[in-house]
Structure formats: C-alpha cells, structure tokens
Design an enzyme around this catalytic site. Structure first.
Site, PDB file in Angstrom:
ATOM      1  N   GLU A   1       0.852  -1.202   0.000  1.00 14.31           N
ATOM      2  CA  GLU A   1       0.000   0.000   0.000  1.00 14.31           C
ATOM      3  C   GLU A   1       0.881   1.243   0.000  1.00 14.31           C
ATOM      4  O   GLU A   1       1.931   1.268   0.648  1.00 14.31           O
ATOM      5  CB  GLU A   1      -0.866   0.034   1.268  1.00 14.31           C
ATOM      6  CG  GLU A   1      -2.209  -0.647   1.140  1.00 14.31           C
ATOM      7  CD  GLU A   1      -3.256   0.215   0.426  1.00 14.31           C
ATOM      8  OE1 GLU A   1      -2.894   1.185  -0.275  1.00 14.31           O
ATOM      9  OE2 GLU A   1      -4.445  -0.095   0.576  1.00 14.31           O
TER      10      GLU A   1
ATOM     11  N   ASP B   1      -4.325   5.101   6.074  1.00 12.08           N
ATOM     12  CA  ASP B   1      -4.859   6.308   6.721  1.00 12.08           C
ATOM     13  C   ASP B   1      -5.894   5.851   7.763  1.00 12.08           C
ATOM     14  O   ASP B   1      -5.537   5.521   8.892  1.00 12.08           O
ATOM     15  CB  ASP B   1      -5.451   7.218   5.634  1.00 12.08           C
ATOM     16  CG  ASP B   1      -5.726   8.617   6.113  1.00 12.08           C
ATOM     17  OD1 ASP B   1      -6.257   8.760   7.219  1.00 12.08           O
ATOM     18  OD2 ASP B   1      -5.434   9.587   5.394  1.00 12.08           O
ATOM     19  N   SER B   2      -7.168   5.751   7.395  1.00 13.71           N
ATOM     20  CA  SER B   2      -8.162   5.202   8.328  1.00 13.71           C
ATOM     21  C   SER B   2      -7.990   3.697   8.484  1.00 13.71           C
ATOM     22  O   SER B   2      -8.439   3.110   9.471  1.00 13.71           O
ATOM     23  CB  SER B   2      -9.578   5.492   7.812  1.00 13.71           C
ATOM     24  OG  SER B   2      -9.813   4.756   6.633  1.00 13.71           O
ATOM     25  N   GLY B   3      -7.394   3.067   7.490  1.00 14.05           N
ATOM     26  CA  GLY B   3      -7.268   1.610   7.496  1.00 14.05           C
ATOM     27  C   GLY B   3      -8.450   0.906   6.837  1.00 14.05           C
ATOM     28  O   GLY B   3      -8.479  -0.318   6.762  1.00 14.05           O
ATOM     29  N   ASN B   4      -9.421   1.674   6.342  1.00 12.63           N
ATOM     30  CA  ASN B   4     -10.602   1.054   5.720  1.00 12.63           C
ATOM     31  C   ASN B   4     -10.225   0.202   4.508  1.00 12.63           C
ATOM     32  O   ASN B   4     -10.664  -0.940   4.379  1.00 12.63           O
ATOM     33  CB  ASN B   4     -11.606   2.129   5.279  1.00 12.63           C
ATOM     34  CG  ASN B   4     -12.338   2.737   6.449  1.00 12.63           C
ATOM     35  OD1 ASN B   4     -12.435   2.123   7.506  1.00 12.63           O
ATOM     36  ND2 ASN B   4     -12.825   3.952   6.292  1.00 12.63           N
TER      37      ASN B   4
ATOM     38  N   LEU C   1      -7.416  -1.125   3.738  1.00  9.23           N
ATOM     39  CA  LEU C   1      -6.620  -2.287   4.133  1.00  9.23           C
ATOM     40  C   LEU C   1      -7.515  -3.365   4.730  1.00  9.23           C
ATOM     41  O   LEU C   1      -7.348  -4.559   4.454  1.00  9.23           O
ATOM     42  CB  LEU C   1      -5.542  -1.865   5.129  1.00  9.23           C
ATOM     43  CG  LEU C   1      -4.592  -2.979   5.565  1.00  9.23           C
ATOM     44  CD1 LEU C   1      -3.858  -3.566   4.366  1.00  9.23           C
ATOM     45  CD2 LEU C   1      -3.594  -2.459   6.590  1.00  9.23           C
TER      46      LEU C   1
ATOM     47  N   LYS D   1      -0.579   6.697   8.927  1.00 10.49           N
ATOM     48  CA  LYS D   1      -0.996   7.756   9.859  1.00 10.49           C
ATOM     49  C   LYS D   1      -1.566   7.076  11.101  1.00 10.49           C
ATOM     50  O   LYS D   1      -2.776   6.823  11.169  1.00 10.49           O
ATOM     51  CB  LYS D   1      -2.076   8.641   9.226  1.00 10.49           C
ATOM     52  CG  LYS D   1      -1.633   9.368   7.949  1.00 10.49           C
ATOM     53  CD  LYS D   1      -2.769  10.255   7.426  1.00 10.49           C
ATOM     54  CE  LYS D   1      -2.430  10.887   6.096  1.00 10.49           C
ATOM     55  NZ  LYS D   1      -3.535  11.681   5.536  1.00 10.49           N
TER      56      LYS D   1
ATOM     57  N   ASP E   1      -2.508  10.907  -4.780  1.00  9.05           N
ATOM     58  CA  ASP E   1      -3.149  11.979  -5.555  1.00  9.05           C
ATOM     59  C   ASP E   1      -4.012  12.893  -4.695  1.00  9.05           C
ATOM     60  O   ASP E   1      -4.440  12.541  -3.597  1.00  9.05           O
ATOM     61  CB  ASP E   1      -4.047  11.381  -6.641  1.00  9.05           C
ATOM     62  CG  ASP E   1      -5.356  10.834  -6.056  1.00  9.05           C
ATOM     63  OD1 ASP E   1      -5.283   9.995  -5.137  1.00  9.05           O
ATOM     64  OD2 ASP E   1      -6.438  11.263  -6.507  1.00  9.05           O
TER      65      ASP E   1
ATOM     66  N   ARG F   1       0.159  12.314  -8.884  1.00  2.00           N
ATOM     67  CA  ARG F   1       0.686  10.966  -8.692  1.00  2.00           C
ATOM     68  C   ARG F   1       2.084  10.830  -9.288  1.00  2.00           C
ATOM     69  O   ARG F   1       2.866   9.987  -8.871  1.00  2.00           O
ATOM     70  CB  ARG F   1      -0.236   9.935  -9.357  1.00  2.00           C
ATOM     71  CG  ARG F   1      -1.588   9.759  -8.708  1.00  2.00           C
ATOM     72  CD  ARG F   1      -2.232   8.479  -9.243  1.00  2.00           C
ATOM     73  NE  ARG F   1      -3.671   8.428  -9.046  1.00  2.00           N
ATOM     74  CZ  ARG F   1      -4.257   7.952  -7.949  1.00  2.00           C
ATOM     75  NH1 ARG F   1      -3.527   7.526  -6.958  1.00  2.00           N
ATOM     76  NH2 ARG F   1      -5.579   7.910  -7.852  1.00  2.00           N
TER      77      ARG F   1
HETATM   78  O1  LIG Z   1      -6.586   3.858   4.965  1.00  2.00           O
HETATM   79  P1  LIG Z   1      -7.598   4.519   4.067  1.00  2.00           P
HETATM   80  O2  LIG Z   1      -8.329   5.650   4.737  1.00  2.00           O
HETATM   81  O3  LIG Z   1      -8.520   3.524   3.434  1.00  2.00           O
HETATM   82  O4  LIG Z   1      -6.794   5.243   2.911  1.00  2.00           O
HETATM   83  C1  LIG Z   1      -5.753   4.622   2.204  1.00  2.00           C
HETATM   84  C2  LIG Z   1      -6.155   4.269   0.815  1.00  2.00           C
HETATM   85  O5  LIG Z   1      -6.625   5.450   0.140  1.00  2.00           O
HETATM   86  C3  LIG Z   1      -5.943   5.576  -1.087  1.00  2.00           C
HETATM   87  O6  LIG Z   1      -6.602   4.869  -2.083  1.00  2.00           O
HETATM   88  P2  LIG Z   1      -7.880   5.410  -2.866  1.00  2.00           P
HETATM   89  O7  LIG Z   1      -9.060   4.589  -2.448  1.00  2.00           O
HETATM   90  O8  LIG Z   1      -7.981   6.900  -2.723  1.00  2.00           O
HETATM   91  O9  LIG Z   1      -7.558   5.019  -4.347  1.00  2.00           O
HETATM   92  P3  LIG Z   1      -6.237   5.348  -5.202  1.00  2.00           P
HETATM   93  O10 LIG Z   1      -5.163   4.421  -4.700  1.00  2.00           O
HETATM   94  O11 LIG Z   1      -6.656   5.040  -6.583  1.00  2.00           O
HETATM   95  O12 LIG Z   1      -5.880   6.797  -4.980  1.00  2.00           O
HETATM   96  C4  LIG Z   1      -4.602   4.929  -0.835  1.00  2.00           C
HETATM   97  O13 LIG Z   1      -3.987   4.520  -2.036  1.00  2.00           O
HETATM   98  C5  LIG Z   1      -4.936   3.770   0.056  1.00  2.00           C
HETATM   99  O14 LIG Z   1      -5.266   2.616  -0.690  1.00  2.00           O
HETATM  100  O1  HPA Z   2      -3.036  11.685   2.707  1.00  2.00           O
HETATM  101  C1  HPA Z   2      -3.497  11.112   1.679  1.00  2.00           C
HETATM  102  N1  HPA Z   2      -3.137  11.512   0.424  1.00  2.00           N
HETATM  103  C2  HPA Z   2      -3.605  10.919  -0.691  1.00  2.00           C
HETATM  104  N2  HPA Z   2      -4.458   9.896  -0.671  1.00  2.00           N
HETATM  105  C3  HPA Z   2      -4.855   9.448   0.530  1.00  2.00           C
HETATM  106  N3  HPA Z   2      -5.709   8.428   0.817  1.00  2.00           N
HETATM  107  C4  HPA Z   2      -5.784   8.370   2.148  1.00  2.00           C
HETATM  108  N4  HPA Z   2      -5.005   9.325   2.731  1.00  2.00           N
HETATM  109  C5  HPA Z   2      -4.408  10.018   1.722  1.00  2.00           C
END
Ligand SMILES: O=P(O)(O)OC[C@H]1O[C@H](OP(=O)(O)OP(=O)(O)O)[C@H](O)[C@@H]1O
Ligand code: HPA
Length: 183
Positions: free
Chosen positions: A101, A105-108, A110, A133, A162, A168
């Site tokens: 990954e 962030d929130s871990g949702n 994952l 985080k 992004d 990106r």
């Molecule tokens: O821990 P979380 O709060 O779930 O955030 C993390 C996820 O968010 C982003 O993906 P996103 O779903 O934005 O798709 P992307 O990878 O295409 O940007 C990032 O790449 C992680 O996969």
């Molecule tokens: O801090 C961030 N930046 C970009 N994408 C993300 N998705 C979860 N957290 C982030």
C-alpha cells in the site's frame, strides 16, 4: 520546487525521493531476509501503490511474484460499504502474501483488502506500506509489518498519491499546509 498548489490547496515538500529510496532499500533488505525461500506474492493495491511497488521490487532480492488488485464497491446493491477485490488473476491459495500500500490512513481500504484475501485460503498476510498515519487508524491490525514512514494527520500527495487525481507523477512527497505558511 518546494511548494506546489493544486486546486487552491498549498503543499510543501515533505519527504524527498532520496529519503524515500533509502527507506525502501532497508525495507527491501528486511523483506528479503524474512521471505528467503518463501516465494511470496506481492499484491499491490492500485492506483496509489504503483511507484512504491516499482521501487520496492527492485530492492527485493529473493524469488517472488507480483500482482495488482483494485478495490471496488459492489455495483447495484445497497451495500456500498462492501468492497470487492478486482484483478487478482492468479491462484493465491497456500501463498505467503505481502500487501503493498502507498498509505494507510483510516485503514478502511486495508481492512477490505485483507478480508478479501483471507477468503482465498492464503497461507499468510503481511502488510508493507510506505506511509501510515497512526493517529487516523480506525481499525486494529496485527500484520502491518513494514512501514516506511509514520506521519501525522496531514494530507500528502506525490509518489503515487493523488489529490483530485493530480500529482501521482511527482517523485517527492508533499504535505498540505495552511495557505498562510506558503505566502
Ligand atoms: O486507509 P484509508 O483511509 O482507506 O486510505 C488509504 C487508501 O486510500 C488511497 O486509495 P484510494 O481509495 O484513494 O484510491 P487510489 O489508490 O486510486 O488513490 C490509498 O492509495 C490507500 O489505498
Ligand atoms: O493523505 C493522503 N493523500 C492521498 N491519498 C490518501 N488516501 C488516504 N489518505 C491520503
């Protein structure tokens, strides 16, 4: 370039590519030691992981395979919170999995990825994330083994990450700052 602006948000340089590469080299060594003779499968979660995966794999020096998945909500149901894992494309049963990954962030995301992989009878799941985080985590995990950098709550972009689809492609990571800090 130390400051950038995207859609009226200001970002400043946070982690440069040299630091990122150094950290990834060490993560690659750790993984190579632990997974020698295990032929792990690295499962990258698109889109954000693409740069990290490319650099990480160059630092892993044991036999392994690479796959990419994408999380998607089921279409046409009311269970929008249920996610489906798209693109696995290979038999993962009995395999040692390393989820890759860009950020936790929130871990949702994952949590959904792990739940989906567990249904495929894999042998083990470890997680390798470039950024995490800790203060934002909303779930407990016992398998986040490799983390490049623990960061605060700031929103970050670059190196695969992004904001509104932008940035990106930047080799360095930038963090969002209040407008006044960049004036
Ligand atoms: O821990 P979380 O709060 O779930 O955030 C993390 C996820 O968010 C982003 O993906 P996103 O779903 O934005 O798709 P992307 O990878 O295409 O940007 C990032 O790449 C992680 O996969
Ligand atoms: O801090 C961030 N930046 C970009 N994408 C993300 N998705 C979860 N957290 C982030």
């Amino acid at each position: 370039m130390k400051h950038i602006q995207i859609d009226n948000l200001d970002f400043e340089l946070f982690i440069d590519y040299e630091q990122i590469k150094k950290r990834i080299r060490l993560m690659g060594i750790d993984i190579s030691v632990k997974y020698a003779d295990k032929n792990p499968v690295f499962v990258g979660v698109l889109n954000g992981c693409f740069m990290f995966m490319a650099d990480l794999m160059k630092q892993v020096h044991v036999p392994c395979e690479v796959s990419f998945v994408k999380l998607s909500s089921y279409q046409g149901t009311q269970q929008d919170h249920i996610k489906e894992l798209l693109g696995v494309g290979m038999d993962l049963s009995g395999r040692e999995i390393i989820i890759v990954e860009d950020i936790i962030d929130s871990g949702n995301s994952l949590q959904h990825t792990i739940a989906a992989l567990e249904k495929l009878n894999v042998a083990s799941i470890a997680v390798c994330a470039l950024l995490m985080k800790p203060d934002c985590l909303q779930h407990e995990f016992d398998n986040i083994t490799y983390v490049g950098f623990e960061i605060d709550r700031e929103f970050v972009v670059g190196y695969g990450l992004d904001y509104n689809g932008q940035c990106r492609n930047l080799p360095d990571i930038y963090k969002n700052v209040a407008h006044s800090e960049t004036a």
